[in-house]
Design an enzyme around this catalytic site. Structure first.
Site, PDB file in Angstrom:
ATOM      1  N   HIS A 104      -3.054  -5.846  -6.082  1.00 29.89           N
ATOM      2  CA  HIS A 104      -3.245  -4.929  -4.942  1.00 29.89           C
ATOM      3  C   HIS A 104      -1.890  -4.275  -4.644  1.00 29.89           C
ATOM      4  O   HIS A 104      -0.864  -4.961  -4.649  1.00 29.89           O
ATOM      5  CB  HIS A 104      -3.740  -5.731  -3.728  1.00 29.89           C
ATOM      6  CG  HIS A 104      -4.033  -4.869  -2.550  1.00 29.89           C
ATOM      7  ND1 HIS A 104      -5.172  -4.087  -2.477  1.00 29.89           N
ATOM      8  CD2 HIS A 104      -3.336  -4.616  -1.416  1.00 29.89           C
ATOM      9  CE1 HIS A 104      -5.149  -3.404  -1.339  1.00 29.89           C
ATOM     10  NE2 HIS A 104      -4.045  -3.714  -0.675  1.00 29.89           N
ATOM     11  N   ASP A 145      -9.845  -8.447  -1.371  1.00 29.01           N
ATOM     12  CA  ASP A 145      -8.423  -8.696  -1.050  1.00 29.01           C
ATOM     13  C   ASP A 145      -8.144  -9.897  -0.140  1.00 29.01           C
ATOM     14  O   ASP A 145      -7.123  -9.929   0.539  1.00 29.01           O
ATOM     15  CB  ASP A 145      -7.796  -7.435  -0.410  1.00 29.01           C
ATOM     16  CG  ASP A 145      -7.951  -6.214  -1.292  1.00 29.01           C
ATOM     17  OD1 ASP A 145      -7.875  -6.357  -2.525  1.00 29.01           O
ATOM     18  OD2 ASP A 145      -8.143  -5.109  -0.746  1.00 29.01           O
TER      19      ASP A 145
HETATM   20  C1  GRF Z   1      -2.977  -0.096  -8.882  1.00 31.14           C
HETATM   21  O1  GRF Z   1      -2.192   0.484  -7.870  1.00 31.14           O
HETATM   22  C2  GRF Z   1      -3.484  -1.447  -8.463  1.00 31.14           C
HETATM   23  O2  GRF Z   1      -2.612  -2.134  -7.633  1.00 31.14           O
HETATM   24  C3  GRF Z   1      -4.737  -1.113  -7.709  1.00 31.14           C
HETATM   25  O3  GRF Z   1      -5.290  -0.021  -8.390  1.00 31.14           O
HETATM   26  C4  GRF Z   1      -4.275   0.694  -9.074  1.00 31.14           C
HETATM   27  C5  GRF Z   1      -4.667   0.771 -10.495  1.00 31.14           C
HETATM   28  O4  GRF Z   1      -3.778   1.560 -11.246  1.00 31.14           O
HETATM   29  N1  GRF Z   1      -5.611  -2.248  -7.588  1.00 31.14           N
HETATM   30  P1  GRF Z   1      -3.856   1.587 -12.811  1.00 31.14           P
HETATM   31  O5  GRF Z   1      -5.304   1.969 -13.171  1.00 31.14           O
HETATM   32  O6  GRF Z   1      -3.505   0.236 -13.322  1.00 31.14           O
HETATM   33  O7  GRF Z   1      -2.890   2.633 -13.239  1.00 31.14           O
END
Ligand code: GRF
Length: 200
Positions: A104, A145
């Protein structure tokens, strides 16, 4: 260690896992699962010759009710949610207890929960005028979360001028902390003691 990585979009965390020199010899990403067929992360999976699967009720997809069996058949040790936007079914949570983790992009337990994804998170952090933010990696339970926190990285954002700047700074740390936690998990160095998650 056999991994299933769940994604919904861009896939930069998937890329960080697959590019990690430290993880190279200890993990085997068996499948990349998404709720959307057209996500960018699938292109990354294909570059690494990793099978992809779309979740859903259409033909050729894995249904949410068969997900647990699907993961068991692949002998998945750890499920990594890397930008996956849907809730994981309760039977999967039960069958893979403490074997599903999520990343997260804020310091939980603040700025989490339903609707708190993508730029919504960074906008809320920006609007709050918080001076710190950073990624959290946590175990996944039945709600968004709320599972126990495994690792966090706190970064100074006191000088940022936009939510985009927060997102950029946090993402750099996401790409370090997620492979770090996966490595610790593979080494059996994550334990729950007195109700708290410890990395030993
Ligand atoms: C990341 O910011 C992660 O923390 C959140 O969703 C986003 C996914 O980004 N859960 P990516 O697809 O890994 O670039």
């Amino acid at each position: 260690m056999n991994l299933a990585v769940f994604v919904s979009g861009r896939g930069s965390n998937l890329q960080a896992i697959l590019n990690s020199a430290e993880l190279k010899d200890i993990i085997d990403v068996k499948v990349v699962v998404s709720s959307r067929q057209d996500c960018k992360a699938f292109e990354i999976a294909k570059q690494f010759s990793i099978p992809t699967m779309t979740l859903g009720e259409k033909e050729g997809h894995i249904s949410y009710s068969s997900l647990s069996n699907f993961l068991s058949e692949l002998k998945i040790d750890l499920v990594v949610l890397a930008g996956f936007l849907k809730l994981i079914p309760v039977d999967v949570i039960k069958n893979f207890k403490n074997r599903i983790i999520n990343i997260h992009p804020a310091l939980l337990p603040s700025f989490g929960g339903k609707g708190m994804y993508g730029m919504n998170v960074h906008q809320a952090v920006f609007d709050s005028s918080a001076k710190v933010s950073g990624p959290s990696v946590h175990f996944v339970d039945e709600t968004f979360d709320t599972g126990k926190i495994i690792a966090q990285k706190c970064i100074d954002i006191s000088d940022v001028k936009s939510p985009e700047e927060i997102a950029k700074r946090v993402l750099v740390e996401e790409h370090k902390i997620l492979p770090y936690v996966i490595k610790k998990f593979a080494e059996g160095k994550i334990r729950i003691f007195n109700g708290r998650v410890e990395i030993i």
